[in-house]
Enzyme design. Structure first.
Site, short mmCIF file in Angstrom:
data_model
loop_
_atom_site.label_atom_id
_atom_site.label_comp_id
_atom_site.label_asym_id
_atom_site.label_seq_id
_atom_site.Cartn_x
_atom_site.Cartn_y
_atom_site.Cartn_z
N HIS A 11 -0.80 -3.78 -9.27
CA HIS A 11 -2.16 -3.25 -9.51
C HIS A 11 -2.61 -2.27 -8.45
O HIS A 11 -3.65 -1.63 -8.59
CB HIS A 11 -3.18 -4.38 -9.71
CG HIS A 11 -3.60 -5.13 -8.48
ND1 HIS A 11 -4.78 -4.83 -7.83
CD2 HIS A 11 -3.04 -6.15 -7.81
CE1 HIS A 11 -4.91 -5.66 -6.80
NE2 HIS A 11 -3.86 -6.47 -6.76
N GLN A 28 0.81 -1.23 0.00
CA GLN A 28 0.00 0.00 0.00
C GLN A 28 0.84 1.28 0.00
O GLN A 28 0.29 2.38 -0.04
CB GLN A 28 -0.94 0.01 1.21
CG GLN A 28 -2.07 -1.01 1.14
CD GLN A 28 -3.05 -0.72 0.01
OE1 GLN A 28 -3.15 0.39 -0.50
NE2 GLN A 28 -3.80 -1.74 -0.40
N CYS A 50 -10.76 -8.74 0.13
CA CYS A 50 -10.64 -10.17 0.39
C CYS A 50 -11.58 -10.63 1.49
O CYS A 50 -11.83 -11.82 1.62
CB CYS A 50 -9.20 -10.50 0.77
SG CYS A 50 -8.04 -9.71 -0.34
C1 LIG Z 1 -3.54 -6.01 -2.27
C2 LIG Z 1 -2.62 -6.40 -1.18
C3 LIG Z 1 -1.91 -7.61 -1.22
C4 LIG Z 1 -2.15 -8.65 -2.29
O1 LIG Z 1 -1.66 -8.28 -3.53
P1 LIG Z 1 -2.17 -9.12 -4.81
O2 LIG Z 1 -1.29 -8.65 -5.92
O3 LIG Z 1 -3.59 -8.76 -5.01
O4 LIG Z 1 -1.97 -10.56 -4.50
C5 LIG Z 1 -1.04 -7.89 -0.19
N1 LIG Z 1 -0.85 -7.03 0.81
C6 LIG Z 1 -1.50 -5.86 0.89
C7 LIG Z 1 -1.22 -4.94 2.03
C8 LIG Z 1 -2.41 -5.50 -0.10
O5 LIG Z 1 -3.05 -4.34 -0.02
#
Ligand SMILES: *Cc1c(COP(=O)(O)O)cnc(C)c1O
Length: 411
Positions: free
Chosen positions: A203, A181, A327
């Site tokens: 992403h 993040q 999630c």
């Molecule tokens: C979105 C997120 C992930 C997972 O990333 P993906 O590429 O969707 O597997 C892991 N840790 C944090 C803090 C996230 O916000």
């Protein structure tokens, strides 16, 4: 699929792919589709571009290109770190992490626990902060790795990663941070911090889904998680996701140039959104510390109403927000992050996360602020749990206050 105007306030779930990123990727989908491992130049010219992207993402976090392994996502990077730390240190079967990590750490740790590992999930206080003294005390001689996220995806609360890394260094234990993040919002420098491992996901920073990276500090032992070809210097098998890697590189460049906008304009938008909601909508409170916090994130508890209802009503208006993380949405349990902060289930069920980004405008925030108070008021009127006395209706909402907070409506 329908296309209508979307008011997108869910940038911690995923982000729009920047047009510049799409442009950078297209040639590698259309024309330059050679395999980077091939000996002929139709392949090796692609390999060269992958190495340029590696330099771009390395620059984003202050790493050397050699220290970057491209992976399929943040989840893979997180999984790979824990597996590697256990595999390279056979006698060490303890993992130290926190109760507020992303499910890509928490759920994996729960599985490792079933397989015989010992896992400590450090608690947080009501503001979402860690007790660093407790963290220090919780490190054991059998601790294989300490994994603490840089910033929380649900509340935006930022952990003191430099101090935590220093504790781990002094205790000679490997340190991983899930920084997914943070880029584009905070300045990242792995050299300054001194982490052994760091996770990013493309992403979350205006590049496509399905591409991530793992930083592994020079000379830190790493055992591959995906075993196959010699790609990524033998550290991750599988033919490179070339177009996405190129897009990730471009997004990393953009993130550096947008850091300023995120910390001034976007922060001001977030603050206006948050302050207005807390002032205009009764029975609301912010979840998590005000500072230090990501400049784009606001998590608000709306008492006497369920977040699912708010999300549905806002969706009808084209507004995207979320309850907890993407999630956990869909499960009836309150978010593990809210639970860890000691928020009671009744309140936790009414928590909504607003996460902004560089594409959000003043007008979009105005639109949200114009509609949200009535959405809440109507849901509360319909709710059996509403307290008898407050039940604000539309006409109760001070229009003067509201218009003060909506500059674009004053024009
Ligand atoms: C979105 C997120 C992930 C997972 O990333 P993906 O590429 O969707 O597997 C892991 N840790 C944090 C803090 C996230 O916000």
């Amino acid at each position: 699929m329908t296309e209508r105007k979307t008011f997108y306030f869910d940038n911690n779930a995923t982000t729009r792919v920047a047009p510049e990123v799409v442009e950078a990727m297209l040639p590698f989908l259309r024309d330059f589709w050679g395999n980077p491992s091939s000996a002929y130049s139709f392949g090796s010219q692609v390999a060269k571009r992958v190495e340029e992207a590696r330099e771009q993402v390395a620059a984003l976090i202050g790493a050397e290109p050699k220290e970057i392994i491209f992976t399929s996502c943040g989840t893979e990077s997180n999984n790979a770190v824990l597996q590697s730390a256990l595999a390279t240190q056979p006698g060490k079967r303890h993992i130290l992490t926190t109760a507020v990590e992303h499910s890509a750490i928490i759920r994996h740790c729960e599985v490792l626990r079933k397989q015989g590992c010992d896992v400590t999930f450090l608690p947080v206080d009501a503001e979402g902060a860690l007790d660093l003294h407790l963290l220090d005390q919780s490190i054991r001689t059998e601790t294989a790795v300490v994994s603490v996220m840089w910033a929380n995806n649900e509340t935006g609360v930022v952990f003191p990663i430099e101090e935590i890394a220093a504790i781990c260094r002094s205790r000679h234990v490997l340190f991983h941070t899930d920084a997914t993040q943070a880029p584009g919002k905070l300045k990242l420098d792995v050299g300054e911090v001194g982490a052994d491992f760091l996770t990013l996901s493309a992403h979350k920073l205006h590049a496509p889904k399905g591409i991530g990276l793992l930083y592994v500090r020079r000379r830190t032992k790493f055992q591959p998680y995906l075993i196959g070809g010699h790609q990524e210097r033998g550290k991750r098998g599988g033919t490179e996701n070339v177009a996405s890697i190129v897009g990730f590189g471009r997004a990393a460049e953009l993130a550096l140039t947008r850091l300023e906008d995120e910390n001034t304009r976007v922060r001001a938008l977030r603050d206006r959104l948050e302050n207005t909601i807390l002032r205009v909508v009764p029975n609301t409170r912010r979840n998590g510390a005000k500072e230090p916090r990501l400049p784009n994130t606001s998590n608000i508890a709306f008492d006497f109403v369920e977040a699912e209802g708010i999300l549905l009503k806002l969706d009808e208006l084209g507004i995207c927000v979320s309850s907890g993380s993407a999630c956990t949405t869909g499960s009836l349990n309150p978010s593990h992050v809210m639970t860890a902060m000691g928020i009671k289930p009744a309140r936790a069920k009414g928590c909504v996360r607003f996460s902004l980004g560089v594409y959000n405008t003043d007008e979009e925030v105005d639109y949200l602020l114009t509609h949200l108070p009535q959405v809440i008021a109507r849901l509360r009127e319909a709710s059996p749990e509403k307290p008898a006395r407050h039940a604000k209706t539309l006409s109760d909402l001070a229009p003067v206050v509201l218009s003060q907070c909506l500059p674009s409506l004053q024009k």
